[in-house]
Design a protein around this motif. Structure first.
Motif, PDB file in Angstrom:
ATOM      1  N   GLU A 109    -185.870 -27.484  74.709  1.00  0.00           N
ATOM      2  CA  GLU A 109    -184.567 -28.076  75.023  1.00  0.00           C
ATOM      3  C   GLU A 109    -183.412 -27.151  74.651  1.00  0.00           C
ATOM      4  N   VAL A 110    -182.408 -27.149  75.519  1.00  0.00           N
ATOM      5  CA  VAL A 110    -181.157 -26.438  75.260  1.00  0.00           C
ATOM      6  C   VAL A 110    -180.066 -27.476  75.042  1.00  0.00           C
ATOM      7  N   LYS A 111    -179.440 -27.415  73.865  1.00  0.00           N
ATOM      8  CA  LYS A 111    -178.399 -28.376  73.512  1.00  0.00           C
ATOM      9  C   LYS A 111    -177.207 -27.624  72.921  1.00  0.00           C
ATOM     10  N   GLN A 112    -176.152 -28.352  72.562  1.00  0.00           N
ATOM     11  CA  GLN A 112    -175.044 -27.709  71.862  1.00  0.00           C
ATOM     12  C   GLN A 112    -175.217 -27.927  70.355  1.00  0.00           C
ATOM     13  N   TRP A 113    -174.729 -26.930  69.584  1.00  0.00           N
ATOM     14  CA  TRP A 113    -174.868 -27.003  68.127  1.00  0.00           C
ATOM     15  C   TRP A 113    -173.774 -26.168  67.478  1.00  0.00           C
ATOM     16  N   SER A 114    -173.455 -26.508  66.254  1.00  0.00           N
ATOM     17  CA  SER A 114    -172.476 -25.704  65.518  1.00  0.00           C
ATOM     18  C   SER A 114    -172.992 -24.271  65.360  1.00  0.00           C
ATOM     19  N   TRP A 115    -172.109 -23.308  65.485  1.00  0.00           N
ATOM     20  CA  TRP A 115    -172.481 -21.900  65.382  1.00  0.00           C
ATOM     21  C   TRP A 115    -172.979 -21.578  63.982  1.00  0.00           C
ATOM     22  N   ASN A 116    -174.182 -20.959  63.905  1.00  0.00           N
ATOM     23  CA  ASN A 116    -174.716 -20.539  62.605  1.00  0.00           C
ATOM     24  C   ASN A 116    -175.207 -19.092  62.618  1.00  0.00           C
ATOM     25  N   GLY A 117    -175.047 -18.422  63.754  1.00  0.00           N
ATOM     26  CA  GLY A 117    -175.425 -17.016  63.845  1.00  0.00           C
ATOM     27  C   GLY A 117    -176.877 -16.765  64.145  1.00  0.00           C
ATOM     28  N   GLY A 118    -177.673 -17.835  64.389  1.00  0.00           N
ATOM     29  CA  GLY A 118    -179.095 -17.659  64.667  1.00  0.00           C
ATOM     30  C   GLY A 118    -179.344 -16.983  66.002  1.00  0.00           C
ATOM     31  N   ALA A 119    -180.475 -16.277  66.092  1.00  0.00           N
ATOM     32  CA  ALA A 119    -180.817 -15.594  67.342  1.00  0.00           C
ATOM     33  C   ALA A 119    -181.057 -16.577  68.481  1.00  0.00           C
ATOM     34  N   ASN A 120    -181.377 -17.851  68.148  1.00  0.00           N
ATOM     35  CA  ASN A 120    -181.545 -18.869  69.181  1.00  0.00           C
ATOM     36  C   ASN A 120    -180.211 -19.325  69.754  1.00  0.00           C
ATOM     37  N   GLN A 121    -179.100 -18.825  69.202  1.00  0.00           N
ATOM     38  CA  GLN A 121    -177.766 -19.138  69.716  1.00  0.00           C
ATOM     39  C   GLN A 121    -177.108 -17.921  70.368  1.00  0.00           C
TER      40      GLN A 121
END
Length: 478
Positions: free
Chosen positions: A366-378
């Motif tokens: 699943e692709v959703k929105q999330w707060s930015w945390n710097g992860g490579a999945n973002q």
């Protein structure tokens, strides 16, 4: 009389122009550096899809000639096609040098991995290839054809099992006038190296079975300095796997054991050829690979190309690194790769970013929105797909932003999936004021945060494009 003089002047001018054309054809202008995208289908100078799959390149004069497979929709043999280029990016279609009408046994057949070398003794260009009967994979034969010109019609000389051995994936190597053929044998368990006869049309002797029970295919043989390199693939059908290589001080060995190179899927490609590019400054080595469409259920002619510079940490080791684009200068002989740029994609309405849930690396995650945390999945790479569209590739998984099942409906789910040629994985970055919309090519609909939600985990789908800020995005290099 004046009229005759004008006519003579015109004839002279035309003759001079004709000689200029001949000169250009015989000695093309020196090529300038060009940038080549990776993981795409190429097009020729006429705008048509370029079909040279499983192929190889031969340099003749100032031109590189690229031969390869051109298949029908059912994956059976259509032709061996040849293209030429001075810079390795702009390819002119020259001819279908071998077709179904070239010989009776080619009317229903599979022809794979054609390679061409030049025989200075006979003045002929000789092609070897893997031949099957088009209905099963049981023939495992080598086939041979030749021509007096590099891009002329090739005369088919027939197919056979070399010295009685099965022969599948194949490559050629011209070692100072002595020619060798290397092919996968014994149901692909072994790799056999053969020396060819003086005319290059037959096998003279088996030099060795240096990789007995190694289960390798897709051989690419080249020499750098005094070291021979053999690059190979494992046996996983259309699906990509870990490339491995061996080295030797002589083509007849002793060969080292196989060593891994590149990542676990060879950047989702399979080796087909290694091209030395000799220029005024250096000689570089270009890895040429196929990203087979069969891995995502497509026909061979939907396959893509992966070209990467090979680097050499030492005289007997090699390395492959992924680059979304490479720059090739055939004049100087240099190849440089451009490192991928990754971006966070931020929604205007919520201030949150496009995120692959739980850092999953699987298809359909699943692709959703999330707060930015710097992860490579973002983080996402915008990879050129041609015609103003991009594949948007996740750094963590290497998979593409995808509209599930290529749906054109509102609220169709957006997921990650292995990158292919589908237009449901191609997105247009369209300005709307100081923000942008992401429009799916297949549906024309926009990447949308459902119901303008602002919470972590709110779903992202496609929806008819409008003026809502939940469809407006920025991208920031991270």
């Amino acid at each position: 009389m004046r009229r005759n003089r004008r006519l003579l002047s015109l004839v002279a001018a035309l003759a001079l122009a004709g000689s200029a054309v001949v000169a250009v054809t015989a000695a093309p202008a020196q090529a300038a550096p060009v940038t080549i995208p990776n993981g795409t289908q190429f097009t020729d100078t006429y705008g048509n899809a370029l079909h040279a799959h499983g192929g190889g390149v031969l340099k003749v004069g100032g031109y590189y000639y690229w031969f390869g497979e051109n298949r029908n929709a059912d994956n059976t043999f259509r032709a061996v096609s040849v293209y030429r280029s001075t810079n390795l990016r702009d390819w002119e279609f020259r001819n279908n040098v071998l077709t179904q009408s070239s010989a009776a046994e080619l009317r229903v057949a599979n022809i794979e991995r054609p390679k061409v070398i030049y025989n200075a003794g006979t003045g002929r260009y000789v092609m070897w290839m893997h031949k099957e009967n088009g209905t099963d994979y049981g023939e495992a034969r080598a086939a041979v054809a030749s021509s007096a010109t590099v891009d002329g019609d090739y005369t088919y000389h027939g197919s056979f099992r070399p010295l009685g051995h099965m022969s599948r994936d194949i490559t050629l190597y011209n070692d100072g006038g002595t020619a060798y053929m290397l092919s996968a044998a014994d149901e692909n368990r072994d790799l056999h190296l053969y020396r060819l006869t003086a005319d290059y049309l037959q096998v003279a002797t088996l030099v060795g079975n240096f990789w007995n029970d190694a289960s390798r295919e897709a051989p690419a043989l080249f020499k750098r300095g005094s070291t021979y390199f053999l690059l190979t693939s494992g046996l996983t059908g259309w699906n990509p796997n870990q490339a491995r290589y061996a080295t030797a001080p002589s083509i007849s060995g002793p060969w080292t054991t196989m060593t891994n190179v590149g990542d676990s899927t060879t950047f989702r490609s399979q080796s087909t050829f290694v091209l030395p590019i000799q220029g005024t400054s250096t000689t570089s080595y270009l890895y040429m690979g196929d990203r087979w469409a069969g891995a995502w259920g497509g026909p061979v002619n939907d396959s893509q190309y992966v070209w990467l510079p090979i680097t050499f940490p030492s005289a007997t080791t090699m390395s492959l690194t992924w680059y979304p684009t490479i720059t090739v200068d055939t004049a100087t002989g240099t190849i440089t790769g451009q490192a991928p740029a990754y971006h966070r994609i931020t929604n205007r309405n919520s201030g949150k970013v496009v995120d692959v849930l739980d850092m999953a690396v699987t298809d359909n995650a699943e692709v959703k929105q999330w707060s930015w945390n710097g992860g490579a999945n973002q983080k996402w790479e915008f990879r050129d797909a041609g015609s103003g569209y991009f594949r948007i590739v996740n750094q963590h998984s290497g998979k593409c932003l995808d509209v599930a099942d290529a749906s054109t409906a509102n609220h169709a789910n957006v997921i990650q999936y292995g990158c292919g040629s589908g237009t449901n994985q191609q997105w247009q970055w369209v300005a709307t004021g100081s923000y942008h919309q992401l429009r799916a090519r297949h549906s024309g609909k926009c990447l949308d945060v459902v119901s303008s939600g602002t919470a972590d985990g709110t779903d992202i789908t496609q929806y008819t494009c409008g003026s809502g800020t939940n469809q407006q995005w920025t991208r920031t290099q991270s």
